[in-house]
Design a protein around this motif. Structure first.
Motif, mmCIF file in Angstrom:
data_model
loop_
_atom_site.group_PDB
_atom_site.id
_atom_site.type_symbol
_atom_site.label_atom_id
_atom_site.label_comp_id
_atom_site.label_asym_id
_atom_site.label_seq_id
_atom_site.Cartn_x
_atom_site.Cartn_y
_atom_site.Cartn_z
ATOM 1 N N PRO A 56 -0.708 16.877 6.553
ATOM 2 C CA PRO A 56 -1.515 15.864 6.299
ATOM 3 C C PRO A 56 -2.596 15.848 7.280
ATOM 4 C CG PRO A 56 0.804 15.187 6.252
ATOM 5 C CD PRO A 56 0.559 16.799 6.859
ATOM 6 N N LYS A 57 -3.794 15.103 6.865
ATOM 7 C CA LYS A 57 -4.762 14.877 7.861
ATOM 8 C C LYS A 57 -5.065 13.329 7.872
ATOM 9 C CE LYS A 57 -5.910 19.258 8.272
ATOM 10 N NZ LYS A 57 -5.387 19.927 9.740
ATOM 11 N N LEU A 58 -5.605 12.826 9.089
ATOM 12 C CA LEU A 58 -5.740 11.636 9.262
ATOM 13 C C LEU A 58 -6.819 11.056 8.423
ATOM 14 C CD1 LEU A 58 -5.232 8.853 10.815
ATOM 15 C CD2 LEU A 58 -6.729 9.801 12.654
ATOM 16 N N GLU A 59 -8.030 12.062 7.906
ATOM 17 C CA GLU A 59 -8.858 11.484 7.256
ATOM 18 C C GLU A 59 -8.483 11.149 5.901
ATOM 19 O OE1 GLU A 59 -8.731 14.287 8.745
ATOM 20 O OE2 GLU A 59 -10.358 13.826 10.365
ATOM 21 N N GLN A 60 -7.343 11.658 5.306
ATOM 22 C CA GLN A 60 -6.939 11.333 4.172
ATOM 23 C C GLN A 60 -6.157 9.918 4.023
ATOM 24 O OE1 GLN A 60 -4.305 15.250 4.375
ATOM 25 N NE2 GLN A 60 -4.917 15.269 1.924
ATOM 26 N N LEU A 61 -5.902 9.430 5.117
ATOM 27 C CA LEU A 61 -5.337 8.015 5.370
ATOM 28 C C LEU A 61 -6.284 6.976 5.505
ATOM 29 C CD1 LEU A 61 -2.190 9.128 7.271
ATOM 30 C CD2 LEU A 61 -2.332 8.622 4.789
ATOM 31 N N ILE A 62 -7.452 7.383 5.999
ATOM 32 C CA ILE A 62 -8.392 6.194 6.361
ATOM 33 C C ILE A 62 -8.623 5.426 5.613
ATOM 34 C CG2 ILE A 62 -11.018 5.859 7.133
ATOM 35 C CD1 ILE A 62 -9.115 7.215 9.245
ATOM 36 N N GLY A 63 -8.829 5.644 4.119
ATOM 37 C CA GLY A 63 -9.132 4.516 3.167
ATOM 38 C C GLY A 63 -7.944 3.375 3.029
ATOM 39 N N VAL A 64 -6.665 3.902 2.922
ATOM 40 C CA VAL A 64 -5.577 3.029 3.041
ATOM 41 C C VAL A 64 -5.399 2.093 4.253
ATOM 42 C CG1 VAL A 64 -2.954 2.907 2.781
ATOM 43 C CG2 VAL A 64 -4.225 4.464 1.354
ATOM 44 N N ILE A 65 -5.654 2.829 5.449
ATOM 45 C CA ILE A 65 -5.607 2.019 6.594
ATOM 46 C C ILE A 65 -6.654 0.975 6.566
ATOM 47 C CG2 ILE A 65 -5.819 2.033 9.268
ATOM 48 C CD1 ILE A 65 -4.554 4.911 8.945
ATOM 49 N N LEU A 80 0.874 -1.019 -0.028
ATOM 50 C CA LEU A 80 0.150 0.069 -0.123
ATOM 51 C C LEU A 80 1.052 1.290 0.114
ATOM 52 C CD1 LEU A 80 -1.383 -2.241 2.094
ATOM 53 C CD2 LEU A 80 -3.280 -0.573 1.738
ATOM 54 N N ALA A 81 0.877 1.965 -0.998
ATOM 55 C CA ALA A 81 1.681 3.176 -1.274
ATOM 56 C C ALA A 81 1.017 4.397 -0.922
ATOM 57 C CB ALA A 81 2.264 3.253 -2.596
ATOM 58 N N ILE A 82 1.935 5.136 0.018
ATOM 59 C CA ILE A 82 1.712 6.632 0.466
ATOM 60 C C ILE A 82 2.723 7.416 0.096
ATOM 61 C CG2 ILE A 82 0.946 8.076 2.236
ATOM 62 C CD1 ILE A 82 0.287 5.603 4.163
ATOM 63 N N GLY A 83 2.262 8.226 -1.101
ATOM 64 C CA GLY A 83 3.226 9.164 -1.645
ATOM 65 C C GLY A 83 3.277 8.715 -3.457
ATOM 66 N N GLN A 84 3.678 9.590 -4.096
ATOM 67 C CA GLN A 84 3.409 9.500 -5.661
ATOM 68 C C GLN A 84 4.881 8.936 -5.738
ATOM 69 O OE1 GLN A 84 1.005 10.279 -7.416
ATOM 70 N NE2 GLN A 84 1.686 9.250 -9.138
ATOM 71 N N LYS A 85 5.793 8.679 -5.259
ATOM 72 C CA LYS A 85 7.153 8.139 -5.782
ATOM 73 C C LYS A 85 6.907 6.701 -5.284
ATOM 74 C CE LYS A 85 9.407 11.609 -7.079
ATOM 75 N NZ LYS A 85 9.931 11.653 -8.596
ATOM 76 N N ALA A 86 6.306 6.201 -4.222
ATOM 77 C CA ALA A 86 6.073 4.951 -3.784
ATOM 78 C C ALA A 86 5.004 4.172 -5.036
ATOM 79 C CB ALA A 86 5.457 4.736 -2.650
ATOM 80 N N VAL A 87 4.262 5.092 -5.410
ATOM 81 C CA VAL A 87 3.173 4.394 -6.373
ATOM 82 C C VAL A 87 3.895 4.180 -7.659
ATOM 83 C CG1 VAL A 87 1.353 4.973 -7.806
ATOM 84 C CG2 VAL A 87 1.334 5.610 -5.621
ATOM 85 N N GLN A 88 4.850 5.281 -8.419
ATOM 86 C CA GLN A 88 5.358 5.087 -9.455
ATOM 87 C C GLN A 88 6.559 4.037 -9.419
ATOM 88 O OE1 GLN A 88 7.109 8.852 -10.106
ATOM 89 N NE2 GLN A 88 5.137 9.870 -10.444
ATOM 90 N N PHE A 89 7.177 3.629 -8.131
ATOM 91 C CA PHE A 89 8.192 2.690 -8.023
ATOM 92 C C PHE A 89 7.760 1.354 -8.093
ATOM 93 C CE2 PHE A 89 10.741 -0.094 -5.419
ATOM 94 C CZ PHE A 89 12.249 0.000 -6.025
ATOM 95 N N PHE A 90 6.431 1.064 -7.232
ATOM 96 C CA PHE A 90 6.041 -0.359 -7.070
ATOM 97 C C PHE A 90 5.391 -0.765 -8.328
ATOM 98 C CE2 PHE A 90 7.371 0.476 -2.714
ATOM 99 C CZ PHE A 90 8.006 -0.645 -2.363
ATOM 100 N N ARG A 91 4.833 0.270 -9.088
ATOM 101 C CA ARG A 91 4.083 -0.187 -10.369
ATOM 102 C C ARG A 91 5.124 -0.969 -11.228
ATOM 103 N NH1 ARG A 91 0.345 5.039 -11.564
ATOM 104 N NH2 ARG A 91 -1.365 4.507 -10.275
ATOM 105 N N ARG A 92 6.228 -0.759 -11.170
ATOM 106 C CA ARG A 92 7.300 -1.233 -12.047
ATOM 107 C C ARG A 92 8.020 -2.436 -11.293
ATOM 108 N NH1 ARG A 92 9.253 4.151 -11.654
ATOM 109 N NH2 ARG A 92 11.210 3.384 -10.484
ATOM 110 N N ILE A 93 7.661 -2.593 -10.133
ATOM 111 C CA ILE A 93 8.317 -3.945 -9.430
ATOM 112 C C ILE A 93 7.438 -5.218 -9.651
ATOM 113 C CG2 ILE A 93 9.024 -4.956 -7.346
ATOM 114 C CD1 ILE A 93 10.744 -2.643 -8.249
ATOM 115 N N LYS A 94 8.030 -6.328 -10.301
ATOM 116 C CA LYS A 94 7.369 -7.458 -10.712
ATOM 117 C C LYS A 94 7.219 -8.167 -9.253
ATOM 118 C CE LYS A 94 8.867 -7.697 -15.439
ATOM 119 N NZ LYS A 94 9.399 -8.534 -16.357
#
Length: 308
Positions: A146-155, A117-131
């Motif tokens: 950052p607000k906690l409400e923004q993280l509720i979905g991932v959590i 579960l990626a938090i941050g654009q760099k993690a999203v881009q990186f793990f999309r390329r990892i097989k």
């Protein structure tokens, strides 16, 4: 040797680059104080929550919450990876990836499925390329506050998957803010709680815990004991354990935010210093080329006058 016009163009482009790096350095320098204040304000709550949860994991309660059960057979694990949205912060993100990838490969070598579960654009881009890694959720552009409400979905994705038995281990990867010059890539256990308690005890015995979050946690038990819950253990533990995961993930986001501004400030300061050095070297080369051209012209004039 390059012509004077080419050298002047290089000097101009380097000066423009220096303006950008200086601006980014000043922006991060102005934001790092607010980021540190938010991080320090949240740390005591997160530390105490980890200590309380570690003690709850040792209690002999009649109600067995899924988070308190350490499954012997591990079939699937998840990593919550926290990175930045933007670059230009030195090796902050790459150091975290170098810390996380070997752990992921070790699980995969055992035949264990790995979710991220990626938090941050760099993690999203990186793990999309990892097989071999399943990117099951992401959130980015959290901003400077950052607000906690923004993280509720991932959590919630993590909590539901673990409760349903789809995950056997959950880890949190982030950059721990030590000081302005040092940010430590860290991978902590998030679930199950007995694993968290064991990890905290190990941190206490090895190095006293960098931020003191593992202080006083002991796993040895001389007798069975439990807390008194009101209204009942199921209701209290369901609420408290959910708040525990939220607080630890949110603290990781704040630690990473402070690390981002510190790393960017240092990286842009280094880039500005390098630009000054390059400008100085190019200016010296330009002056030499200009002097050589003037000398050549004078020689030609003198030679022409002598010929006449």
């Amino acid at each position: 040797m390059a012509s004077g016009r080419e050298i002047k163009t290089k000097i101009k482009s380097t000066q423009n680059m220096r303006k950008v790096t200086r601006a980014l350095e000043m922006v991060s320098a102005s934001k790092i104080r607010k980021a540190q204040d938010m991080m320090k304000a949240s740390r005591p709550y997160a530390r105490q929550m980890r200590k309380v949860i570690a003690h709850v994991a040792q209690a002999s309660t009649d109600f067995t919450h899924p988070f308190l059960v350490q499954r012997e057979k591990v079939a699937r694990v998840a990593y919550v990876v926290i990175t930045t949205d933007r670059g230009l912060c030195g090796g902050l993100n790459s150091n975290l990836f170098r810390r996380t990838i070997p752990a992921i490969r070790e699980w995969q070598a055992k035949g264990v499925e790995v979710d991220v579960l990626a938090i941050g654009q760099k993690a999203v881009q990186f793990f999309r390329r990892i097989k071999g890694v399943n990117l099951i959720g992401s959130v980015s552009h959290l901003g400077d506050k950052p607000k906690l409400e923004q993280l509720i979905g991932v959590i919630k994705v993590v909590l539901d998957a673990y409760t349903d038995g789809k995950l056997d281990r959950v880890f949190l990867a982030y950059n721990d803010f030590i000081n302005t010059m040092t940010q430590k890539p860290t991978v902590d256990a998030l679930l199950p709680l007995p694993l968290v308690a064991a990890e905290m005890q190990a941190a206490e015995s090895d190095q006293g815990a960098a931020h003191g979050q593992a202080g006083g946690v002991k796993l040895e038990q001389s007798h069975d004991w439990d807390y008194i819950y009101e209204p009942d253990a199921a209701t209290v533990l369901e609420y408290v354990l959910g708040r525990y995961v939220e607080s630890v993930v949110y603290q990781g986001v704040l630690e990473n935010l402070a690390s981002e501004h510190a790393a960017r400030m240092v990286a842009m300061k280094s880039a500005s210093d390098n630009a000054n050095k390059v400008i100085g070297e190019l200016t010296l080369v330009y002056n030499k080329a200009r002097q050589a051209a003037i000398t050549q012209e004078i020689s030609e004039i003198v030679g022409g006058a002598a010929a006449v």
